[in-house]
Design a protein around this motif. Structure first.
Motif, PDB file in Angstrom:
ATOM      1  N   UNK A 119       0.839  -1.193   0.000  1.00 59.82           N
ATOM      2  CA  UNK A 119       0.000   0.000   0.000  1.00 59.82           C
ATOM      3  C   UNK A 119       0.877   1.248   0.000  1.00 59.82           C
ATOM      4  N   UNK A 120       0.552   2.170  -0.874  1.00 64.47           N
ATOM      5  CA  UNK A 120       1.328   3.394  -0.979  1.00 64.47           C
ATOM      6  C   UNK A 120       0.848   4.429   0.028  1.00 64.47           C
ATOM      7  N   UNK A 121       1.768   5.343   0.370  1.00 66.49           N
ATOM      8  CA  UNK A 121       1.400   6.451   1.251  1.00 66.49           C
ATOM      9  C   UNK A 121       0.447   7.376   0.507  1.00 66.49           C
ATOM     10  N   UNK A 122      -0.507   7.993   1.206  1.00 68.95           N
ATOM     11  CA  UNK A 122      -1.347   9.005   0.562  1.00 68.95           C
ATOM     12  C   UNK A 122      -0.505  10.224   0.194  1.00 68.95           C
ATOM     13  N   UNK A 123      -1.026  11.051  -0.712  1.00 71.33           N
ATOM     14  CA  UNK A 123      -0.226  12.137  -1.273  1.00 71.33           C
ATOM     15  C   UNK A 123      -0.803  13.520  -0.997  1.00 71.33           C
ATOM     16  N   UNK A 149       6.098  28.773  -9.871  1.00 71.37           N
ATOM     17  CA  UNK A 149       7.395  29.239  -9.381  1.00 71.37           C
ATOM     18  C   UNK A 149       8.111  28.099  -8.651  1.00 71.37           C
ATOM     19  N   UNK A 150       9.250  27.691  -9.203  1.00 72.25           N
ATOM     20  CA  UNK A 150      10.002  26.572  -8.625  1.00 72.25           C
ATOM     21  C   UNK A 150      10.425  26.872  -7.191  1.00 72.25           C
ATOM     22  N   UNK A 151      10.798  28.118  -6.909  1.00 76.48           N
ATOM     23  CA  UNK A 151      11.228  28.475  -5.547  1.00 76.48           C
ATOM     24  C   UNK A 151      10.107  28.245  -4.534  1.00 76.48           C
ATOM     25  N   UNK A 152       8.877  28.517  -4.930  1.00 68.51           N
ATOM     26  CA  UNK A 152       7.729  28.283  -4.038  1.00 68.51           C
ATOM     27  C   UNK A 152       7.578  26.785  -3.788  1.00 68.51           C
ATOM     28  N   UNK A 153       7.678  25.990  -4.850  1.00 62.81           N
ATOM     29  CA  UNK A 153       7.553  24.532  -4.692  1.00 62.81           C
ATOM     30  C   UNK A 153       8.660  23.988  -3.797  1.00 62.81           C
ATOM     31  N   UNK A 154       9.870  24.511  -3.941  1.00 60.40           N
ATOM     32  CA  UNK A 154      10.987  24.059  -3.102  1.00 60.40           C
ATOM     33  C   UNK A 154      10.725  24.397  -1.631  1.00 60.40           C
ATOM     34  N   UNK A 155      10.198  25.589  -1.368  1.00 57.24           N
ATOM     35  CA  UNK A 155       9.859  25.978   0.010  1.00 57.24           C
ATOM     36  C   UNK A 155       8.776  25.063   0.574  1.00 57.24           C
ATOM     37  N   UNK A 156       7.759  24.801  -0.247  1.00 61.43           N
ATOM     38  CA  UNK A 156       6.671  23.927   0.200  1.00 61.43           C
ATOM     39  C   UNK A 156       7.182  22.526   0.504  1.00 61.43           C
ATOM     40  N   UNK A 157       8.099  22.041  -0.317  1.00 58.78           N
ATOM     41  CA  UNK A 157       8.649  20.700  -0.077  1.00 58.78           C
ATOM     42  C   UNK A 157       9.336  20.628   1.281  1.00 58.78           C
ATOM     43  N   UNK A 158      10.133  21.627   1.599  1.00 57.81           N
ATOM     44  CA  UNK A 158      10.840  21.661   2.887  1.00 57.81           C
ATOM     45  C   UNK A 158       9.830  21.718   4.036  1.00 57.81           C
ATOM     46  N   UNK A 159       8.841  22.601   3.915  1.00 59.16           N
ATOM     47  CA  UNK A 159       7.859  22.766   4.987  1.00 59.16           C
ATOM     48  C   UNK A 159       7.029  21.500   5.198  1.00 59.16           C
ATOM     49  N   UNK A 160       6.609  20.869   4.115  1.00 58.91           N
ATOM     50  CA  UNK A 160       5.797  19.649   4.240  1.00 58.91           C
ATOM     51  C   UNK A 160       6.610  18.507   4.834  1.00 58.91           C
ATOM     52  N   UNK A 190       9.166  18.768   6.864  1.00 59.84           N
ATOM     53  CA  UNK A 190       9.376  19.053   8.294  1.00 59.84           C
ATOM     54  C   UNK A 190       8.104  18.806   9.095  1.00 59.84           C
ATOM     55  N   UNK A 191       6.970  19.222   8.556  1.00 53.86           N
ATOM     56  CA  UNK A 191       5.707  19.130   9.296  1.00 53.86           C
ATOM     57  C   UNK A 191       5.189  17.699   9.389  1.00 53.86           C
ATOM     58  N   UNK A 192       5.349  16.935   8.311  1.00 51.45           N
ATOM     59  CA  UNK A 192       4.725  15.607   8.265  1.00 51.45           C
ATOM     60  C   UNK A 192       5.735  14.460   8.291  1.00 51.45           C
ATOM     61  N   UNK A 193       7.018  14.791   8.272  1.00 49.78           N
ATOM     62  CA  UNK A 193       8.069  13.803   8.489  1.00 49.78           C
ATOM     63  C   UNK A 193       7.921  12.553   7.615  1.00 49.78           C
ATOM     64  N   UNK A 194       7.633  12.756   6.338  1.00 46.26           N
ATOM     65  CA  UNK A 194       7.551  11.624   5.416  1.00 46.26           C
ATOM     66  C   UNK A 194       6.271  10.808   5.502  1.00 46.26           C
ATOM     67  N   UNK A 195       5.296  11.266   6.269  1.00 44.01           N
ATOM     68  CA  UNK A 195       4.036  10.522   6.427  1.00 44.01           C
ATOM     69  C   UNK A 195       3.254  10.471   5.109  1.00 44.01           C
ATOM     70  N   UNK A 196       3.445  11.513   4.279  1.00 48.22           N
ATOM     71  CA  UNK A 196       2.734  11.597   3.006  1.00 48.22           C
ATOM     72  C   UNK A 196       3.727  11.674   1.849  1.00 48.22           C
ATOM     73  N   UNK A 197       3.309  11.176   0.721  1.00 45.72           N
ATOM     74  CA  UNK A 197       4.047  11.362  -0.516  1.00 45.72           C
ATOM     75  C   UNK A 197       3.778  12.801  -0.951  1.00 45.72           C
ATOM     76  N   UNK A 198       4.816  13.559  -1.234  1.00 48.72           N
ATOM     77  CA  UNK A 198       4.628  14.945  -1.671  1.00 48.72           C
ATOM     78  C   UNK A 198       4.982  15.047  -3.144  1.00 48.72           C
TER      79      UNK A 198
END
Length: 131
Positions: free
Chosen positions: A1-5, A12-23, A25-33
């Motif tokens: 079973x795959x992790x939910x996403x 803007x790539x910079x926004x996506x990069x920031x979101x990746x870091x924040x997600x 940190x917040x969810x610690x790999x619990x979700x596929x981003x």
């Protein structure tokens, strides 16, 4: 079973990069981003994930993007996948677009850029709590 996403859409790539870091940190790999730089790419990713039986829980979308605007994207997604939690993260959405997204896409949250990480994560968590 795959992790939910969680899918983030912004031209803007910079926004996506920031979101990746924040997600991460917040969810610690619990979700596929997953990340898309356009509405068209987001729709492709959604189809691919559903074909792979990966459940998308949340979409965080910008509004002002080339091609399809964020409210149109969220409405299109809502018509096919109404249970996905939808969050708009933007610096320049007009009031009509936000209202359209609320009324036609069941928009869960609207967050202005530049955003506070805590506000975004809380919006995502509250959306997840409603699933």
């Amino acid at each position: 079973m795959f992790k939910p996403a969680i899918l983030c859409v912004d031209d803007e790539v910079a926004v996506l990069e920031s979101l990746e870091i924040e997600l991460q940190q917040a969810f610690n790999g619990k979700y596929l981003c997953e990340f898309a730089e356009s509405a068209a790419e987001a729709l492709e990713i959604i189809e691919e994930l559903y074909e792979a039986e990966v459940k998308i829980l949340v979409i965080v979308s910008d509004w002002l993007m080339p091609g399809i605007k964020g409210d149109e994207l969220l409405i299109k997604i809502h018509q096919k996948y109404p249970k996905i939690v939808k969050v708009m993260l933007t610096g320049q959405a007009d009031k009509e677009a936000i209202e359209r997204a609320k009324n036609q896409a069941n928009l869960h949250a609207f967050i202005q850029k530049p955003w506070q990480s805590q506000e975004l994560i809380q919006a995502i968590k509250s959306g997840l709590a409603n699933l």
